[in-house]
Write a protein that holds these residues in place. Structure first.
Motif, mmCIF file in Angstrom:
data_model
loop_
_atom_site.group_PDB
_atom_site.id
_atom_site.type_symbol
_atom_site.label_atom_id
_atom_site.label_comp_id
_atom_site.label_asym_id
_atom_site.label_seq_id
_atom_site.Cartn_x
_atom_site.Cartn_y
_atom_site.Cartn_z
ATOM 1 N N GLN A 21 0.824 -1.210 0.000
ATOM 2 C CA GLN A 21 0.000 0.000 0.000
ATOM 3 C C GLN A 21 0.855 1.256 0.000
ATOM 4 N N GLN A 22 1.883 1.288 0.829
ATOM 5 C CA GLN A 22 2.736 2.475 0.897
ATOM 6 C C GLN A 22 3.518 2.681 -0.397
ATOM 7 N N PHE A 23 3.930 1.597 -1.025
ATOM 8 C CA PHE A 23 4.626 1.749 -2.300
ATOM 9 C C PHE A 23 3.670 2.314 -3.342
ATOM 10 N N GLU A 24 2.490 1.731 -3.444
ATOM 11 C CA GLU A 24 1.513 2.167 -4.448
ATOM 12 C C GLU A 24 1.085 3.613 -4.236
ATOM 13 N N SER A 25 0.962 4.037 -2.992
ATOM 14 C CA SER A 25 0.530 5.409 -2.708
ATOM 15 C C SER A 25 1.701 6.394 -2.643
ATOM 16 N N CYS A 26 2.901 5.908 -2.911
ATOM 17 C CA CYS A 26 4.129 6.729 -2.900
ATOM 18 C C CYS A 26 4.404 7.354 -1.536
ATOM 19 N N THR A 27 4.011 6.663 -0.477
ATOM 20 C CA THR A 27 4.308 7.130 0.876
ATOM 21 C C THR A 27 5.438 6.318 1.517
ATOM 22 N N LEU A 28 5.919 5.305 0.821
ATOM 23 C CA LEU A 28 7.040 4.511 1.307
ATOM 24 C C LEU A 28 8.307 5.353 1.248
ATOM 25 N N SER A 29 9.096 5.294 2.299
ATOM 26 C CA SER A 29 10.353 6.022 2.315
ATOM 27 C C SER A 29 11.281 5.476 1.236
ATOM 28 N N GLN A 61 3.514 1.226 -11.302
ATOM 29 C CA GLN A 61 3.717 1.813 -9.975
ATOM 30 C C GLN A 61 5.138 2.332 -9.800
ATOM 31 N N LEU A 62 6.122 1.632 -10.356
ATOM 32 C CA LEU A 62 7.508 2.089 -10.252
ATOM 33 C C LEU A 62 7.712 3.408 -10.993
ATOM 34 N N ILE A 63 7.075 3.560 -12.136
ATOM 35 C CA ILE A 63 7.174 4.820 -12.879
ATOM 36 C C ILE A 63 6.632 5.966 -12.028
ATOM 37 N N VAL A 64 5.476 5.753 -11.414
ATOM 38 C CA VAL A 64 4.874 6.790 -10.558
ATOM 39 C C VAL A 64 5.748 7.038 -9.327
ATOM 40 N N PHE A 65 6.232 5.960 -8.705
ATOM 41 C CA PHE A 65 7.056 6.104 -7.503
ATOM 42 C C PHE A 65 8.347 6.869 -7.799
ATOM 43 N N THR A 66 9.044 6.486 -8.877
ATOM 44 C CA THR A 66 10.305 7.167 -9.189
ATOM 45 C C THR A 66 10.076 8.642 -9.509
ATOM 46 N N LYS A 67 8.961 8.952 -10.149
ATOM 47 C CA LYS A 67 8.644 10.367 -10.406
ATOM 48 C C LYS A 67 8.389 11.102 -9.097
ATOM 49 N N LYS A 74 16.272 6.436 -12.935
ATOM 50 C CA LYS A 74 16.686 5.123 -12.425
ATOM 51 C C LYS A 74 15.770 3.995 -12.889
ATOM 52 N N TYR A 75 14.572 4.340 -13.391
ATOM 53 C CA TYR A 75 13.636 3.298 -13.830
ATOM 54 C C TYR A 75 14.201 2.569 -15.044
ATOM 55 N N ASN A 76 14.106 1.237 -15.015
ATOM 56 C CA ASN A 76 14.611 0.402 -16.092
ATOM 57 C C ASN A 76 13.571 -0.688 -16.351
ATOM 58 N N THR A 80 13.184 -4.335 -14.527
ATOM 59 C CA THR A 80 11.984 -4.555 -13.727
ATOM 60 C C THR A 80 11.286 -5.844 -14.137
ATOM 61 N N VAL A 81 11.046 -6.010 -15.428
ATOM 62 C CA VAL A 81 10.370 -7.221 -15.913
ATOM 63 C C VAL A 81 11.238 -8.456 -15.657
ATOM 64 N N ALA A 82 12.531 -8.343 -15.900
ATOM 65 C CA ALA A 82 13.432 -9.474 -15.672
ATOM 66 C C ALA A 82 13.448 -9.875 -14.199
ATOM 67 N N ALA A 83 13.418 -8.895 -13.310
ATOM 68 C CA ALA A 83 13.410 -9.202 -11.873
ATOM 69 C C ALA A 83 12.135 -9.942 -11.483
ATOM 70 N N VAL A 84 10.991 -9.495 -11.994
ATOM 71 C CA VAL A 84 9.728 -10.187 -11.706
ATOM 72 C C VAL A 84 9.794 -11.612 -12.249
ATOM 73 N N ASN A 85 10.313 -11.762 -13.463
ATOM 74 C CA ASN A 85 10.436 -13.105 -14.041
ATOM 75 C C ASN A 85 11.382 -13.993 -13.233
ATOM 76 N N ALA A 86 12.471 -13.436 -12.757
ATOM 77 C CA ALA A 86 13.416 -14.214 -11.943
ATOM 78 C C ALA A 86 12.775 -14.632 -10.622
#
Length: 143
Positions: A21-29, A61-67, A74-76, A80-86
């Motif tokens: 939730q915190q990651f999605e809402s961009c409230t995660l440190s 979500q990573l695109i929104v978070f990094t912005k 830093k977004y790649n 990102t996709v390779a990490a999820v696949n791994a």
């Protein structure tokens, strides 16, 4: 009771639900969103939504978070996709029911991630500008 992000030293200070939730809402440190936290996010999303939806969710979500934290450069997407696949690959080989047990069983995901990626890609996906913008399929070993 919500945790104060200023006092948080690790993503493990949060439950899976709080972390997601915190990651999605961009409230995660951003200070706690390290490589291991990326892997945990993938693990949570794969368990809840399956690999395909996890990829879509995490990429958007990573695109929104990094912005939100001024680190868009830093977004790649390939990474990102390779990490999820791994993570998904190793999840098929475990009975771990929490991320701590999972990462303890497969520490290579955390400690030798670049080496793991080099078994799938000739291209240096960590520094490629194309890999940052679009997903590049593995050219050595599929996931």
């Amino acid at each position: 009771m919500p945790l104060n992000n200023n006092n948080m030293s690790s993503h493990f200070d949060l439950t899976d639900e709080q972390f997601e939730q915190q990651f999605e809402s961009c409230t995660l440190s951003p200070a706690v969103f390290n490589h291991e936290a990326h892997l945990r996010l993938a693990w949570i999303h794969i368990r809840k939504y399956g690999r395909e939806i996890a990829i879509k969710n995490i990429c958007s979500q990573l695109i929104v978070f990094t912005k939100s934290v001024n680190t868009e450069d830093k977004y790649n997407m390939t990474l990102t996709v390779a990490a999820v696949n791994a993570v998904n690959h190793f999840m098929t080989k475990t009975n771990a029911d929490d991320f701590s047990a999972f990462i303890a069983e497969f520490p290579r995901l955390k400690s030798n991630f670049k080496e793991l990626m080099s078994s799938h890609y000739k291209l240096d996906i960590f520094s490629s500008e194309i890999a940052k913008r679009e997903f590049i399929e593995p050219d050595l070993l599929p996931f």
